[in-house]
Design a protein around this motif. Structure first.
Motif, PDB file in Angstrom:
ATOM      1  N   ASN A 190      11.701  -7.603  -3.486  1.00 44.33           N
ATOM      2  CA  ASN A 190      11.471  -7.914  -4.867  1.00 44.33           C
ATOM      3  C   ASN A 190      10.840  -9.452  -5.289  1.00 44.33           C
ATOM      4  O   ASN A 190      10.328  -9.857  -6.652  1.00 44.33           O
ATOM      5  CB  ASN A 190      13.072  -7.405  -5.447  1.00 44.33           C
ATOM      6  CG  ASN A 190      12.981  -6.170  -5.797  1.00 44.33           C
ATOM      7  OD1 ASN A 190      12.880  -5.272  -5.790  1.00 44.33           O
ATOM      8  ND2 ASN A 190      14.943  -5.844  -4.645  1.00 44.33           N
ATOM      9  N   ILE A 191      10.962 -10.480  -4.706  1.00 48.38           N
ATOM     10  CA  ILE A 191      10.360 -11.624  -4.946  1.00 48.38           C
ATOM     11  C   ILE A 191       8.919 -11.603  -4.998  1.00 48.38           C
ATOM     12  O   ILE A 191       8.075 -12.114  -6.414  1.00 48.38           O
ATOM     13  CB  ILE A 191      10.734 -12.693  -3.980  1.00 48.38           C
ATOM     14  CG1 ILE A 191      12.506 -12.669  -4.745  1.00 48.38           C
ATOM     15  CG2 ILE A 191       9.948 -14.040  -4.154  1.00 48.38           C
ATOM     16  CD1 ILE A 191      13.116 -13.953  -3.361  1.00 48.38           C
ATOM     17  N   ALA A 192       8.370 -10.407  -4.317  1.00 47.47           N
ATOM     18  CA  ALA A 192       6.855 -10.686  -4.431  1.00 47.47           C
ATOM     19  C   ALA A 192       6.224  -9.886  -5.718  1.00 47.47           C
ATOM     20  O   ALA A 192       5.285 -10.190  -6.052  1.00 47.47           O
ATOM     21  CB  ALA A 192       6.527  -9.795  -2.975  1.00 47.47           C
ATOM     22  N   SER A 193       7.091  -8.887  -5.648  1.00 50.84           N
ATOM     23  CA  SER A 193       6.845  -8.172  -6.873  1.00 50.84           C
ATOM     24  C   SER A 193       6.947  -9.252  -7.853  1.00 50.84           C
ATOM     25  O   SER A 193       6.016  -8.720  -8.750  1.00 50.84           O
ATOM     26  CB  SER A 193       7.527  -6.600  -7.120  1.00 50.84           C
ATOM     27  OG  SER A 193       6.744  -5.959  -7.689  1.00 50.84           O
ATOM     28  N   GLU A 194       7.625  -9.610  -8.128  1.00 51.40           N
ATOM     29  CA  GLU A 194       8.254 -10.515  -9.262  1.00 51.40           C
ATOM     30  C   GLU A 194       6.926 -11.472  -9.501  1.00 51.40           C
ATOM     31  O   GLU A 194       6.340 -12.239 -10.951  1.00 51.40           O
ATOM     32  CB  GLU A 194       9.389 -10.669  -8.985  1.00 51.40           C
ATOM     33  CG  GLU A 194       9.985 -11.454 -10.437  1.00 51.40           C
ATOM     34  CD  GLU A 194       9.877 -11.267 -11.936  1.00 51.40           C
ATOM     35  OE1 GLU A 194       9.639 -11.662 -13.122  1.00 51.40           O
ATOM     36  OE2 GLU A 194      10.165  -9.403 -12.257  1.00 51.40           O
TER      37      GLU A 194
END
Length: 94
Positions: free
Chosen positions: A49-53
């Motif tokens: 989720n952090i990577a996608s953000e």
């Protein structure tokens, strides 16, 4: 944005190559370490989720590949939910 792959070993010995659009996964996993199934899924969810953000911040849209990878991890993890001692080993980060 530097891509990172992480190779894992499921409780039955099957291996999988996983994708992240960001090197943030290196903050969540240590190569050679085995994580309980629930901890591995939780860490994967948070890291991806952090990577996608990060992709969203840079390009203006979320990373569907990161979300697809997370969905695959969650589906695969469901196969081992009946094993109380199930662990997932992170083999390498590349």
């Amino acid at each position: 944005m530097p891509v990172m792959h992480f190779r894992i070993q499921w409780p039955d010995g099957d291996e999988a190559n996983c994708y992240s659009p960001s090197q943030v996964v290196s903050e969540f996993f240590t190569p050679g370490h085995a994580y309980s199934l629930d901890d591995f899924v939780k860490r994967s969810r948070e890291a991806l989720n952090i990577a996608s953000e990060r992709v969203r911040q840079k390009y203006g849209f979320a990373c569907s590949a990161a979300m697809d990878q997370l969905a695959q991890i969650e589906r695969d993890a469901d196969r081992y939910r009946d094993r109380a001692d199930a662990t997932v080993k992170v083999i390498e980060l590349v």
